[in-house]
Design a protein around this motif. Structure first.
Motif, PDB file in Angstrom:
ATOM      1  N   GLN A 199     -11.456  36.747   9.100  1.00 18.24           N
ATOM      2  CA  GLN A 199     -12.312  37.785   9.677  1.00 18.24           C
ATOM      3  C   GLN A 199     -12.616  38.883   8.663  1.00 18.24           C
ATOM      4  O   GLN A 199     -13.745  39.405   8.613  1.00 18.24           O
ATOM      5  CB  GLN A 199     -11.635  38.350  10.924  1.00 18.24           C
ATOM      6  CG  GLN A 199     -11.494  37.329  12.042  1.00 18.24           C
ATOM      7  CD  GLN A 199     -10.418  37.689  13.051  1.00 18.24           C
ATOM      8  OE1 GLN A 199      -9.892  38.806  13.053  1.00 18.24           O
ATOM      9  NE2 GLN A 199     -10.081  36.741  13.926  1.00 18.24           N
ATOM     10  N   ASP A 251     -16.300  39.911   7.282  1.00 18.84           N
ATOM     11  CA  ASP A 251     -16.761  41.300   7.299  1.00 18.84           C
ATOM     12  C   ASP A 251     -17.301  41.726   5.941  1.00 18.84           C
ATOM     13  O   ASP A 251     -18.385  42.314   5.852  1.00 18.84           O
ATOM     14  CB  ASP A 251     -15.608  42.212   7.727  1.00 18.84           C
ATOM     15  CG  ASP A 251     -16.018  43.668   7.797  1.00 18.84           C
ATOM     16  OD1 ASP A 251     -16.797  44.025   8.695  1.00 18.84           O
ATOM     17  OD2 ASP A 251     -15.565  44.449   6.942  1.00 18.84           O
ATOM     18  N   VAL A 277     -17.960  40.665  13.105  1.00 24.22           N
ATOM     19  CA  VAL A 277     -16.695  40.207  13.672  1.00 24.22           C
ATOM     20  C   VAL A 277     -16.573  40.845  15.052  1.00 24.22           C
ATOM     21  O   VAL A 277     -16.771  42.042  15.203  1.00 24.22           O
ATOM     22  CB  VAL A 277     -15.503  40.602  12.778  1.00 24.22           C
ATOM     23  CG1 VAL A 277     -14.185  40.162  13.408  1.00 24.22           C
ATOM     24  CG2 VAL A 277     -15.656  40.009  11.382  1.00 24.22           C
ATOM     25  N   PHE A 313     -16.287  35.426  14.505  1.00 25.81           N
ATOM     26  CA  PHE A 313     -17.291  36.010  13.616  1.00 25.81           C
ATOM     27  C   PHE A 313     -18.543  35.155  13.621  1.00 25.81           C
ATOM     28  O   PHE A 313     -18.528  33.979  13.999  1.00 25.81           O
ATOM     29  CB  PHE A 313     -16.752  36.112  12.178  1.00 25.81           C
ATOM     30  CG  PHE A 313     -15.942  34.917  11.735  1.00 25.81           C
ATOM     31  CD1 PHE A 313     -16.531  33.697  11.450  1.00 25.81           C
ATOM     32  CD2 PHE A 313     -14.564  35.028  11.618  1.00 25.81           C
ATOM     33  CE1 PHE A 313     -15.779  32.606  11.065  1.00 25.81           C
ATOM     34  CE2 PHE A 313     -13.800  33.943  11.232  1.00 25.81           C
ATOM     35  CZ  PHE A 313     -14.407  32.725  10.949  1.00 25.81           C
TER      36      PHE A 313
END
Length: 230
Positions: A91, A95, A101, A143
């Motif tokens: 995650q 990002d 996310v 995500f």
């Protein structure tokens, strides 16, 4: 080959990644954020492994080191270091690559099958694996796919189970690295998350699995690491 890993909590460890590294005489170094460890100089590492954790990527007020960690991951990717992210680590990679996310529709905790995408099965990193693999999960967030990434796999509970980015970054939403003791630790420290749910197993269901389950994911993890290091 110097492998550096970022560890967020004491009970989420390298598992089979550690045994693979030691069997190949690759030295391991760590930044343990829960102990206040500093990040290394990027030039001193060859690989970066970003582990899981119960926190979320957007909790920078509670975990201020997250901001610094994201910058370091971004720099490692730009430097074309091999980077592996697991669960929270995946995650964080998503990002820094500029995608969203967010909480998944379902929490997914326990042993559930994933199905690898056609693109993943064509990748030299994953083409030795079967199309479907029963793996261990412990996540609530997910995500979107970053721009330029290849989707890795999906499950009934989660559409994006990971991705490959430019053949040197691998994001795993699931856990291939866990050994029995790692699962026991996750259960011990995460019992508050084990509420009844469509894709949440009981501790008994998670631990009743045979040695073959752990051997299968260990074989998959070591095979991927062998190919990434080739």
């Amino acid at each position: 080959m110097k492998i550096h890993y970022l560890q967020h909590v004491a009970f989420e460890k390298l598992g089979s990644i550690e045994s693979w590294a030691r069997s190949h005489s690759h030295p391991l170094f760590a930044t343990k954020f829960y102990q206040g460890d500093p990040l290394p100089e990027l030039a001193t590492i060859d690989w970066l492994v970003v582990m899981g954790g119960p926190m979320n990527i957007y909790e920078e007020d509670r975990y201020p080191w997250l901001a610094q960690e994201k910058k370091f991951i971004e720099q490692a990717i730009k430097a074309k270091k091999p980077v592996i992210g697991i669960c929270l680590g995946a995650q964080l990679i998503a990002d820094v690559l500029g995608t969203k996310v967010f909480p998944n529709q379902y929490r997914e905790i326990g042993w559930f099958p994933i199905e690898f995408t056609a693109q993943a099965q064509e990748s030299p990193l994953f083409n030795f694996l079967p199309q479907t693999l029963n793996v261990f999960h412990w996540h609530g967030d997910t995500f979107d796919l970053p721009a330029g990434a290849i989707p890795l796999a999906q499950s009934k509970a989660c559409a994006h189970q990971g991705f490959i980015y430019h053949e040197h970054v691998i994001a795993f939403q699931f856990h291939l690295e866990v050994l029995l003791e790692n699962v026991q630790q996750l259960i011990h420290h995460g019992r508050n998350e084990l509420k009844a749910g469509k894709y949440i197993q009981t501790p008994e269901e998670m631990l009743v699995v045979t040695e073959d389950n752990f051997l299968t994911i260990k074989t998959a993890m070591t095979g991927i690491l062998d190919r990434l290091s080739a």
